[in-house]
Design a protein around this motif. Structure first.
Motif, PDB file in Angstrom:
ATOM      1  N   VAL A 114      51.377  11.385  49.681  1.00  0.00           N
ATOM      2  CA  VAL A 114      50.126  12.076  49.979  1.00  0.00           C
ATOM      3  C   VAL A 114      49.224  11.152  50.786  1.00  0.00           C
ATOM      4  CG1 VAL A 114      48.232  13.407  48.966  1.00  0.00           C
ATOM      5  CG2 VAL A 114      50.303  13.046  47.650  1.00  0.00           C
ATOM      6  N   CYS A 115      48.436  11.729  51.673  1.00  0.00           N
ATOM      7  CA  CYS A 115      47.430  10.955  52.404  1.00  0.00           C
ATOM      8  C   CYS A 115      46.420  10.408  51.402  1.00  0.00           C
ATOM      9  CB  CYS A 115      46.744  11.848  53.431  1.00  0.00           C
ATOM     10  SG  CYS A 115      45.352  11.048  54.262  1.00  0.00           S
ATOM     11  N   CYS A 116      45.949   9.180  51.676  1.00  0.00           N
ATOM     12  CA  CYS A 116      45.070   8.532  50.693  1.00  0.00           C
ATOM     13  C   CYS A 116      43.590   8.686  51.032  1.00  0.00           C
ATOM     14  CB  CYS A 116      45.403   7.046  50.608  1.00  0.00           C
ATOM     15  SG  CYS A 116      45.200   6.202  52.189  1.00  0.00           S
ATOM     16  N   TYR A 117      43.240   9.457  52.049  1.00  0.00           N
ATOM     17  CA  TYR A 117      41.826   9.523  52.427  1.00  0.00           C
ATOM     18  C   TYR A 117      41.083  10.640  51.677  1.00  0.00           C
ATOM     19  CZ  TYR A 117      42.837   6.295  56.309  1.00  0.00           C
ATOM     20  OH  TYR A 117      43.206   5.217  57.067  1.00  0.00           O
ATOM     21  N   CYS A 118      41.047  11.835  52.222  1.00  0.00           N
ATOM     22  CA  CYS A 118      40.092  12.822  51.686  1.00  0.00           C
ATOM     23  C   CYS A 118      40.724  13.777  50.675  1.00  0.00           C
ATOM     24  CB  CYS A 118      39.417  13.588  52.819  1.00  0.00           C
ATOM     25  SG  CYS A 118      40.312  15.025  53.408  1.00  0.00           S
ATOM     26  N   GLY A 119      39.880  14.608  50.081  1.00  0.00           N
ATOM     27  CA  GLY A 119      40.304  15.482  48.998  1.00  0.00           C
ATOM     28  C   GLY A 119      41.113  16.688  49.419  1.00  0.00           C
ATOM     29  N   VAL A 120      41.346  16.872  50.723  1.00  0.00           N
ATOM     30  CA  VAL A 120      42.262  17.959  51.119  1.00  0.00           C
ATOM     31  C   VAL A 120      43.629  17.689  50.492  1.00  0.00           C
ATOM     32  CG1 VAL A 120      43.374  19.152  53.040  1.00  0.00           C
ATOM     33  CG2 VAL A 120      41.003  18.397  53.256  1.00  0.00           C
ATOM     34  N   GLY A 121      44.009  16.412  50.459  1.00  0.00           N
ATOM     35  CA  GLY A 121      45.247  16.041  49.763  1.00  0.00           C
ATOM     36  C   GLY A 121      46.501  16.399  50.527  1.00  0.00           C
ATOM     37  N   CYS A 122      46.525  16.104  51.829  1.00  0.00           N
ATOM     38  CA  CYS A 122      47.672  16.484  52.659  1.00  0.00           C
ATOM     39  C   CYS A 122      48.936  15.717  52.259  1.00  0.00           C
ATOM     40  CB  CYS A 122      47.365  16.198  54.121  1.00  0.00           C
ATOM     41  SG  CYS A 122      45.991  17.163  54.757  1.00  0.00           S
ATOM     42  N   GLY A 123      50.049  16.443  52.249  1.00  0.00           N
ATOM     43  CA  GLY A 123      51.328  15.799  52.011  1.00  0.00           C
ATOM     44  C   GLY A 123      51.787  15.067  53.262  1.00  0.00           C
ATOM     45  N   LEU A 148      48.285  17.087  60.054  1.00  0.00           N
ATOM     46  CA  LEU A 148      47.520  15.897  59.670  1.00  0.00           C
ATOM     47  C   LEU A 148      46.362  15.750  60.643  1.00  0.00           C
ATOM     48  CD1 LEU A 148      50.264  13.166  58.983  1.00  0.00           C
ATOM     49  CD2 LEU A 148      48.986  14.488  57.282  1.00  0.00           C
ATOM     50  N   CYS A 149      45.277  15.170  60.185  1.00  0.00           N
ATOM     51  CA  CYS A 149      44.188  14.846  61.109  1.00  0.00           C
ATOM     52  C   CYS A 149      44.447  13.456  61.693  1.00  0.00           C
ATOM     53  CB  CYS A 149      42.840  14.921  60.394  1.00  0.00           C
ATOM     54  SG  CYS A 149      42.531  13.551  59.262  1.00  0.00           S
ATOM     55  N   THR A 150      43.536  13.000  62.545  1.00  0.00           N
ATOM     56  CA  THR A 150      43.765  11.710  63.205  1.00  0.00           C
ATOM     57  C   THR A 150      43.872  10.567  62.202  1.00  0.00           C
ATOM     58  OG1 THR A 150      41.388  11.740  63.562  1.00  0.00           O
ATOM     59  CG2 THR A 150      42.771  12.155  65.483  1.00  0.00           C
ATOM     60  N   PRO A 177      39.242  17.757  58.066  1.00  0.00           N
ATOM     61  CA  PRO A 177      39.707  18.388  59.301  1.00  0.00           C
ATOM     62  C   PRO A 177      40.863  19.376  59.123  1.00  0.00           C
ATOM     63  CG  PRO A 177      39.424  16.024  59.593  1.00  0.00           C
ATOM     64  CD  PRO A 177      39.294  16.298  58.139  1.00  0.00           C
ATOM     65  N   VAL A 178      41.812  19.050  58.261  1.00  0.00           N
ATOM     66  CA  VAL A 178      42.961  19.950  58.139  1.00  0.00           C
ATOM     67  C   VAL A 178      42.541  21.282  57.498  1.00  0.00           C
ATOM     68  CG1 VAL A 178      45.158  20.243  56.917  1.00  0.00           C
ATOM     69  CG2 VAL A 178      44.703  18.140  58.193  1.00  0.00           C
ATOM     70  N   LEU A 179      41.589  21.209  56.589  1.00  0.00           N
ATOM     71  CA  LEU A 179      41.076  22.452  56.006  1.00  0.00           C
ATOM     72  C   LEU A 179      40.339  23.263  57.069  1.00  0.00           C
ATOM     73  CD1 LEU A 179      41.420  23.273  53.069  1.00  0.00           C
ATOM     74  CD2 LEU A 179      39.045  22.681  52.698  1.00  0.00           C
TER      75      LEU A 179
HETATM   76 FE1  SF4 Z   1      44.242  12.898  55.133  1.00  0.00          FE
HETATM   77 FE2  SF4 Z   1      43.089  14.171  57.169  1.00  0.00          FE
HETATM   78 FE3  SF4 Z   1      44.478  15.536  55.350  1.00  0.00          FE
HETATM   79 FE4  SF4 Z   1      42.131  14.478  54.685  1.00  0.00          FE
HETATM   80  S1  SF4 Z   1      42.488  16.106  56.201  1.00  0.00           S
HETATM   81  S2  SF4 Z   1      44.013  14.387  53.454  1.00  0.00           S
HETATM   82  S3  SF4 Z   1      42.161  12.584  55.877  1.00  0.00           S
HETATM   83  S4  SF4 Z   1      45.300  14.023  56.774  1.00  0.00           S
END
Ligand code: SF4
Length: 700
Positions: A7-16, A42-44, A178-180
């Motif tokens: 999982v991405c470690c940044y925001c709460g969207v929680g992208c795989g 994925l976002c940047t 961003p992904v949301l």
């Molecule tokens: Fe990571 Fe971007 Fe998805 Fe947030 S929106 S979980 S920062 S890839």
């Protein structure tokens, strides 16, 4: 080359994500097409995660200094943790358990959080464990509990696809999630009737694309939401049957909002009354999904803001159905998981309350300890204030950078310098906080450890290690366990509380703590998450799947089973602009940076979006001060000042200026944005008003 699912470690969207690696080195990353949070997008920031793994700058070995004047030197793990246990035990013996504190992070895994929370509340015997989630989501937590009875976002991402109106309040989703936001764009393409309303003092990228933008004055959200409810009542657009069957407290709120006619709210909020009426009608048309974040939370009245918005959903019966509901967007990747294990100074595991004697007894029984202390611990801001006064003498900061992120930085740094023994547990060596550490412990980071995280829609995903951590870095939970066993020795206890050898063993204990609770996950296991993919809670034993939406039956986890209307009037910001400091400073995120840039700041590509921190200011305000575009200016508040270039921005309202939150000591002269911000906190949630301060700007 192999790929490991995580999982991405940044925001709460929680992208795989799928992490490409050769077993020793992370070489790439792509979105996981099978993950329901992002379906491969994925976002940047997420798309450059592998570059952060390659960037260096890591803490590699434990480092200890003998005294404050000395240099830290490399030591063995054994020496590091023996010293840490000695120092903590000595403080506990001499000054009591409340003289130590642990400050955690919403970037930690659920397992990390669980062990640290148990260490403080089960072994040390105080509740002085808090987290940077206090700066992020604690007003959302308290808002949910005050109205719906539990800290549980009732909606899910699928509701974006089914909404008729998306009401975004205090969130620049296009940049912060961003992904949301891509999903919102896709939903609008699929359904041209879908309306987007944005409430934000700034004309952000999200606001620019909205059908209706309400550029309210900072801190006036409650007046706006009450005025919308006033309109809904006047135009008979409320759901009287739902109110009667499923709520309580309606008469008081109905009477309260009587005083918030759109014309009056227009004066408070600084937007036209017609726009308020239009927003109310779009909300009632629905189905309306509200998405909200720090603009509501980072406020000295954040709980009232959250609850006033939830009032609108209850009054229109827009909750528990597809396409609608109040949906707080989680700032950090695992702020949800931290709340689930009770990793805050006022919470206990599995959404239990510290002030509930039955809950304390349940947790004591689960942990096999005599009792869990009843006295609430110190929330984040109060913890550092206590450290500055010398009341907290040993402090452990884990995976966060308070020497940059807490408000009123001058005082925070005095606290970090004053504390007798400061442990900083970090993946990155050059954070502002690491500079203060007496003991620096190297932590594993993204792609290097096992565990789990929960995203905004209550979905639990597995974190997986693709490569071993560099140097001698270790998983955060494992460091805590090693320390805890040594502390058990010194406190004369048997080594019984921390028997874990793997992250899964920690998670299994957490899972058992949820049995019968609103977030019951006894039907899940690491094996099920591995074979069936990420799952939403609740998912009790025997359940075929997790629950997408909550409260579909109109029954709420309150004593009466009814949701509660929250009755509180609008209050101004803690520090209104005045003659001496006539400008309202608001703060926020940029698209391609994250928090204090300890990770994203290492990736040159992420500097392409915004190369330098700039103060955004309306040209009229600049002209009044004879400032030129790009000129170096001094921004002053009652707490400090910083130097920064000013950028003319016609989309700013006059009287308001904006600074991103990310830049600090390593990337700019001075202490960064939070030298200016105010430490006033919400009285219920303890969340500080990072979003607003009164400032003045002048040529440097
Ligand atoms: Fe990571 Fe971007 Fe998805 Fe947030 S929106 S979980 S920062 S890839």
């Amino acid at each position: 080359m192999a790929e490991t699912r995580s999982v991405c470690c940044y925001c709460g969207v929680g992208c795989g994500v799928l992490i490409a690696h050769d077993g020793t080195r992370i070489t790439g990353v792509r979105g996981d097409p099978a993950h329901p949070a992002n379906y491969g997008r994925l976002c940047t920031k997420g798309a450059t995660l592998h570059l952060t793994a390659q960037a260096g700058g890591r803490c590699l070995y434990p480092e200890l200094r003998e005294d404050k004047a000395g240099e830290r030197r490399r030591v063995s793990w054994d020496a590091a943790l023996e010293t840490a246990a000695d120092r903590f035990a000595a403080v506990i013996r001499e000054h009591g358990p409340e003289a130590v504190g642990i400050y955690l992070s919403g970037q930690l895994s659920t397992e990390d959080y669980y062990v640290f929370n148990k260490l403080m509340k089960g072994l040390i015997g105080s509740n002085n464990v808090d987290t940077n989630s206090r700066l992020c989501m604690s007003s959302a937590v308290a808002g949910y509990k005050a109205t719906l009875g539990a800290d549980a976002p009732p909606a899910c991402y699928e509701d974006i696809d089914q909404a008729g109106t998306i009401f975004i309040a205090g969130a620049n989703t296009a940049w912060a999630h961003p992904v949301l936001y891509r999903r919102i764009e896709a939903a609008r393409q699929a359904n041209p009737q879908l309306k987007v309303v944005v409430v934000d003092p700034r004309r952000t990228d999200t606001a620019r694309e909205a059908d209706l933008h309400l550029a309210i004055l900072p801190g006036t959200d409650v007046a706006l939401f009450h005025a919308m409810l006033h309109v809904l009542i006047a135009e008979r657009r409320i759901d009287a049957d739902y109110i009667a069957a499923h709520t309580e407290g309606w008469p008081a709120v109905r009477d309260l909002v009587e005083a918030y006619a759109p014309e009056r709210a227009a004066q408070i909020c600084g937007v036209p009354a017609e726009a308020i009426v239009r927003a109310a009608r779009l909300f009632a048309t629905g189905p309306t999904l509200s998405l909200y974040c720090q603009g509501l939370n980072q406020s000295s009245h954040g709980v009232d803001k959250n609850a006033a918005l939830i009032n609108l959903h209850l009054a229109t019966g827009q909750i528990g159905r597809p396409g609608c509901g109040p949906f707080s967007l989680t700032g950090q990747s695992n702020a949800m998981g931290g709340r689930e294990v009770g990793g805050l100074a006022n919470l206990l595991p599995a959404h239990r309350d510290l002030n509930n004697p039955t809950h304390r007894a349940e947790v004591a029984r689960l942990w096999g300890v005599e009792a869990v202390p009843a006295k609430p611990g110190r929330p984040a801001v109060a913890m550092f204030e206590a450290a500055r006064r010398g009341e907290i003498k040993a402090l452990w900061v884990v995976c966060t950078n308070p020497a940059h992120s807490l408000p009123n930085q001058t005082l925070v740094r005095e606290a970090l310098a004053r504390v007798d023994f400061l442990i900083v547990q970090e993946a990155f060596a050059d954070t502002e906080t690491a500079a203060y550490a007496d003991l620096l412990l190297p932590a594993a980071s993204w792609g290097e450890k096992d565990g789990s995280m929960t995203n905004s829609e209550r979905r639990i995903s597995r974190l997986r290690a693709a490569v071993p951590p560099p140097g001698e870095a270790r998983a955060d939970w494992a460091i805590a366990v090693d320390f805890a066993r040594r502390l058990e020795d010194r406190l004369g206890r048997d080594r019984t509380l921390f028997p874990y050898e793997t992250a899964e063993e920690v998670w299994n204990e957490h899972r058992e703590s949820t049995r019968g609770r609103d977030l019951d996950i006894t039907g899940l296991s690491y094996a099920r998450l591995d074979t069936q993919g990420p799952q939403q809670w609740p998912c009790p034993e025997g359940a075929a799947a997790g629950r997408a939406r909550l409260y579909a039956d109109g029954v709420f986890p309150t004593v009466s089973g009814r949701a509660r209307f929250h009755c509180a009037g609008w209050q101004p910001v803690a520090e209104p602009a005045d003659a001496e400091y006539p400008l309202s400073l608001t703060t926020g995120r940029l698209r391609d940076q994250w928090h204090t840039m300890s990770r994203t700041g290492l990736v040159p590509r992420l500097w392409g979006h915004v190369e330098e921190v700039m103060l955004l200011m309306h040209p009229e305000d600049m002209a009044a001060r004879q400032l030129r575009d790009g000129e170096l200016v001094r921004v002053r508040s009652r707490r400090g000042q910083l130097l920064v270039r000013v950028k003319a921005e016609a989309d700013q309202r006059t009287g308001q200026v904006f600074l991103p939150m990310h830049w600090g000591g390593r990337f700019m002269a001075g202490l960064g944005t939070n030298v200016l911000t105010v430490a006033a906190c919400d009285a219920v949630s303890g969340q500080p008003e990072l979003k607003h301060a009164a400032v003045e700007v002048e040529a440097a």
